[in-house]
Scaffold this active site. Structure first.
Site, short mmCIF file in Angstrom:
data_model
loop_
_atom_site.label_atom_id
_atom_site.label_comp_id
_atom_site.label_asym_id
_atom_site.label_seq_id
_atom_site.Cartn_x
_atom_site.Cartn_y
_atom_site.Cartn_z
N ASP A 1 77.91 88.03 57.67
CA ASP A 1 77.79 89.07 56.65
C ASP A 1 77.80 88.48 55.24
OD1 ASP A 1 80.62 88.74 57.71
OD2 ASP A 1 81.06 89.76 55.83
N GLY B 1 80.75 96.38 56.78
CA GLY B 1 80.28 97.21 55.68
C GLY B 1 81.07 97.02 54.41
N ARG C 1 71.92 91.30 54.29
CA ARG C 1 72.58 90.15 54.91
C ARG C 1 72.12 90.01 56.36
NH1 ARG C 1 78.01 90.69 52.10
NH2 ARG C 1 77.76 92.44 50.70
N GLY D 1 91.36 99.18 48.98
CA GLY D 1 89.98 99.00 48.54
C GLY D 1 89.84 98.59 47.09
#
Length: 489
Positions: free
Chosen positions: A254, A91, A185, A127
Site C-alpha cells: 500500500d 484504506g 497504489r 485518526g
C-alpha cells in the site's frame, strides 16, 4: 462547510471514475486552525495564490475545516501486504483525498489531507496526527524533491487547535496537506481485484493508464503494458533511493505507487554509515525493509500488482501468468541498469566500468564510511585532494588502491577530469536531512520555535551547493548508533 470564494478549485476525477474504491467523508472539525508552514514555491508551481492560502479561508481548507470549490472529499479504499502479511481492507484511516487540481502546465495533482481524523477505514486511534510527524514528512519529502527523486510533496502543515497525545507526549494536533501525481497504489489494485468486480478493476486500470502511463492504452494488452510501465517506474525510483542512501522503512504494497513516486514518510531515514543491513524502523525486527533489501522488496510488491491484473492481461490464465511473470522478472535487469547509471554518475564515469563500481560497493560495505560525505568527497579526490575520502575509512591502503584505479579511469575518458568532478558535484549532495538534525528541528518546533525547522528546510532544499556556515548540516551524528523511527513518525 464549503468555501464560496475558494482559493483552491478542485476536480473530482477519482470520485467520478472510481465508485467502489472510496467512501465520501469529511474531516474532523478543527476548532482553531493555524498555519505553521506553507510551501510557497510549490503553491506557485501549482498555480495557487500563496497569500490566499494564508487567509482564514485558505487555512481552513488546508486544515480540513472547509471544503474547497469542486471538491468531493473521499477516504480511499485499498488493501495491502504489510510486512508480507495480507490485509484485505486498509484504506485512508486518517486521511482524505479532497480532489485534483491542474497546474499551469496541464498536469493533474491530488490534494490530500493527512491527520484529518478517523474515517470508515480507521484501524484504531483517533485518526489525528501530532505536529512532529507532519513536519517530518514536510522536510523529508521536500528534500527528496530537491534531490531529484519522484515524491509526493508537502504544501502546508496546519495545527488544528487540539492537542494529541502519542506515547505519553502531548503535542499540537496537525494536518499535512500534500500533493501527488495520484494516490493509486499496488494495494488499490489488490483491493479492486479482491472484490471480483471485473468492471471495477477495469475502470481502475483505465484510470491509472490515463493518468500515469497513457502510452499503455495503445498496446495490444493495455493491462500488461501498465504493469511493465510500473516496473520501469519503480525500478528507477528505488535506484534513486539507493543513490542517496534513503531507507523507506515501510515498503508495504500500500506504499508502492503506480506513478513511481515515493509516498508515506513514516519510519524513514538516510544512511549515516554505509551498511546494506541498516534498518531504522522500530518494528522491522527481521530487516525485511533494510536498505540493501529495497530492490527485491519492490519486485515482490510488483508481483502482487501482477497477480491483481491477471484477468485483464489475458483471458487464458496460463498465458496471463506467463506474460506477467516475464514483466516482473524483468525488474532485476531494469533496476541494475538504473543503479549502474546512478553509480557511474556519482563516480564521474562516462564509460562502462562495472567491475570498478562493484568493487567500490564492496569496499563501502567493509569500511562503512559516511555515505553522503564519501561520495561528495570523490570530486575533491578527482581534483587531487584525497583526504575527504581517506579520512572516512579505517583501511586506507584499500581505499588508496581503489582510488588509483578510479583516477586512471577518469583520466582515460574523453572529457577532462575537472569536468567529471564538476558533474559529480551536481549529483552527490552536500546536505541531506541528517537524522539528528531532523530530531533537533522537530523538538524545537514542538516546543514552539520554528526557526531550526525552517533553517533545515532551507538547507536540504539546496542540497548540492556548499554554503558557508552550514558545516554542521553536512556532518553525521558521531553518536548515531541504533537510531530508530516509528510508524507514527
Amino acid at each position: 462547510m464549503t468555501v464560496a470564494a475558494s482559493p483552491v478549485t478542485l476536480d473530482d476525477w477519482f470520485a467520478r471514475d472510481l465508485g467502489g474504491l472510496y467512501r465520501p467523508w469529511q474531516a474532523d472539525p478543527a476548532p482553531s486552525p493555524e498555519l505553521v508552514e506553507l510551501n510557497a514555491g510549490l503553491a506557485a508551481e501549482l498555480g495557487l495564490d500563496a497569500e490566499a492560502l494564508r487567509s482564514p479561508e485558505g487555512v481552513a481548507i488546508l486544515a480540513g475545516a472547509a471544503v474547497p470549490a469542486g471538491a468531493t472529499p473521499v477516504a480511499q479504499a485499498y488493501a495491502g501486504h504489510q510486512f508480507g502479511n495480507y490485509s484485505p481492507r486498509l484504506g485512508d484511516g486518517r486521511a482524505l483525498l479532497l480532489g485534483e487540481l491542474t497546474d499551469p502546465a496541464g498536469h493533474r495533482h491530488d490534494l490530500h489531507l493527512k491527520g484529518s481524523g478517523r474515517t470508515p477505514f480507521a484501524r484504531g486511534g483517533d485518526g489525528k496526527a501530532p505536529l512532529g510527524p507532519m513536519l517530518r514528512e514536510y522536510v523529508i519529502s521536500e528534500a527528496m524533491h530537491a534531490l531529484g527523486i519522484p515524491t509526493t510533496r508537502s504544501l502546508a502543515v496546519t495545527t488544528t487547535g487540539e492537542a494529541v497525545v502519542r506515547d505519553g507526549r502531548r503535542q499540537p494536533g496537525a494536518v499535512l496537506a500534500r500533493t501527488a501525481a495520484s494516490h493509486l497504489r499496488v494495494g488499490t489494485f489488490q483491493y479492486a481485484a479482491a472484490t471480483r468486480d471485473a468492471d471495477l478493476l477495469r475502470r481502475l486500470t483505465d484510470h491509472a493508464i490515463a493518468r500515469h502511463h497513457p502510452d499503455a492504452a495503445h498496446a495490444e494488452r493495455p493491462a500488461l503494458a501498465l504493469l511493465e510501465a510500473v516496473v520501469e517506474a519503480q525500478a528507477s525510483l528505488v535506484a534513486r533511493w539507493m543513490d542517496v542512501g534513503f531507507v523507506h522503512g515501510v515498503m508495504n504494497t500500500d506504499n508502492t505507487t503506480i506513478s513511481g513516486e515515493t509516498i508515506d514518510y513514516g519510519p524513514c531515514a538516510f544512511l549515516d554509515a554505509y551498511d546494506p543491513a541498516t534498518v531504522y524502523s522500530s518494528i522491522d525486527h527481521g530487516g525485511r525493509y533494510a536498505f540493501g533489501n529495497q530492490p527485491q522488496i519492490v519486485q515482490w510488491n510488483l508481483a502482487r500488482l501482477a497477480e491483481s491484473l491477471l484477468t485483464l492481461i489475458d483471458d487464458d490464465t496460463d498465458t496471463a501468468i506467463a506474460l506477467a511473470t516475464d514483466a516482473v522478472s524483468g525488474f532485476g535487469a531494469t533496476f541494475l541498469r538504473h543503479r549502474s547509471t546512478g553509480l557511474h554518475a556519482k563516480t564521474g564515469l562516462t564509460d562502462e566500468h562495472g567491475e570498478l563500481v562493484e568493487d567500490l560497493l564492496r569496499l563501502l560495505g567493509e569500511q562503512h564510511p559516511d555515505h553522503t560525505r564519501f561520495f561528495r568527497g570523490l570530486s575533491a579526490a578527482a581534483r587531487g585532494d584525497v583526504s575527504p575520502v581517506r579520512d572516512l575509512v579505517v583501511d586506507r591502503d584499500a581505499v588508496d588502491a581503489w582510488l588509483d584505479r578510479w583516477r586512471a579511469a577518469l583520466e582515460a575518458q574523453d572529457r577532462p577530469v575537472e569536468q567529471s568532478a564538476a558533474a559529480m558535484d551536481r549529483v552527490n549532495p552536500v546536505y541531506i536531512p541528517r537524522n539528528h538534525q531532523v530530531e533537533v528541528a522537530l523538538d524545537a518546533a514542538i516546543a514552539g520555535d520554528l526557526a531550526p525547522f525552517e533553517r533545515l528546510v532551507d538547507v536540504v532544499t539546496q542540497p548540492y551547493d556548499e554554503r558557508p556556515g552550514l558545516d554542521e548540516y553536512a556532518k553525521g551524528d558521531p553518536s548515531a548508533t541504533g537510531y530508530v523511527t516509528y510508524c507514527g513518525t
